[in-house]
Design an enzyme around this catalytic site. Sequence first.
Site, short mmCIF file in Angstrom:
data_model
loop_
_atom_site.label_atom_id
_atom_site.label_comp_id
_atom_site.label_asym_id
_atom_site.label_seq_id
_atom_site.Cartn_x
_atom_site.Cartn_y
_atom_site.Cartn_z
CD GLU A 166 -2.37 -1.52 2.72
OE1 GLU A 166 -2.64 -0.54 3.43
OE2 GLU A 166 -2.60 -2.69 3.07
CD GLU A 277 -8.25 1.73 5.61
OE1 GLU A 277 -8.09 1.24 6.73
OE2 GLU A 277 -7.54 1.42 4.64
#
Length: 362
Positions: A166, A277
Site C-alpha cells: 500500500e 479509508e
Amino acid sequence: SPDGDIIDCVHISHQPAFDHPFLKDHKIQTRPSYHPEGLYDENKVFSENKEGTKPITQLWHMNGRCPEDTIPIRRTKKDDVLRASSVKRYGKKKHRSIAKPRSAEPDLINQSGHQHAIAYVEGDKYYGAKATINVWEPKIQQPNEFSLSQLWILGGSFGEDLNSIEAGWQVSPDLYGDNNTRLFTYWTSDAYQATGCYNLLCSGFIQINSEIAMGASISPVSAYRDSQYDISILVWKDPKEGNWWMQFSNGYVLGYWPSFLFSYLADSASMIEWGGEIVNSEPDGQHTSTQMGSGRFPEEGFGKSSYFRNIQIVDSSNNLKAPKGLGTFTEKSNCYDVQTGSNGEWGHFFYYGGPGRNPNCP
C-alpha cells in the site's frame, strides 16, 4: 524539519531493512531492471489548471538534504512509541482494514470501524498500479482515528494470508503525533497479523532514494476552491528480479519490496484498489466527523472534492493499461462516496470522500 521531525541521513547499507534475516547478504539493487512501458505523459497541461499541477516537496527539504549513498529516515521519538499500544505494535496496523467489495460479510466489515470509498479491479493477474492522487489535509476527530488515500496491491484471500502493498498519503495523529499529511507505504504478508509495517519502521522495504523520506510531511496541500496539488504513485513488479518497486511523482524511484517477503505477491496481484479509508471509532456513539479526502462529497467536483486520476494497471507484458471493469465500493455512501468517470486528459478517474457525520450519516 519545520514540523518538528528529525530526519537522519543513514548510509544506504545501514537501513532498517537489513535487520531482516533473509537480507543479511542482500546485494542492493540500485535501479529497477525495467520500468513499465507506456507511462502516461505527465507533462500534459490540464484544462482546469492552466499552470499544470504544481510541484510538491517535503517540508524537511526547507532545512536540508541528504547526501548521495544515504537515505533520509524520519527519526522515531519516544513519544511516538508511547502513543502506540505497545512497543511491538508500533508502526503496525491495529486491525485488518481492507475493503472487501464482493460478498462482504457485514460483521467482518464493521468490526474494526474502517470505512472506505474505493475503485477496484479484480479477476486478472496484475503486476502493478499507478495513479495520480490529489493531496489534502483532512480533519481527524479523535487521535486514534486516521484518514488516508492510497492504492492497494493485493494477493491471496482476505483471510489470514492476505498479501498487501500500500502507498499514498495519510493523516494519523496516533502514528506521527500531529495532523500533517504524510507520504507513507505499508506492507503485510499475513493480513496485518505479525508481518509488515508503515514506512521503514520494520525491516522489509529497501530504500534507494536520498531525496524522499517515508512518513515525512508533504507540502503544500490542496485547498478548497484554490490551488490543487497531487502526487503520482507507481508500484510495479520488476519482471527480471521479481521485486516490487515504488516510484513517487516524476521520477523519484524510492526503492523496493523484495519478493521473498510475500507468498501470493511473489507471483502477481489478484486485485488492485484505489481510494480512501478512515477509522470510525464512533465517539459518543455517533459517526465520526473525520473527513475522507477533502471532506466533500464527489459530486462537488474539481477544486472541492478529492480525486484520483490517470488510474492504470501494469499487465503481464509490463505495460501500463487502463483498468478494465472498474468497480466501486463504499460501506456507507451517505458518509463517504465515490464516483468514477473517464476522459482524454485524466484517463480513468474518480472523485471520492466525504465529511463523515452529517444529517444523513448520524
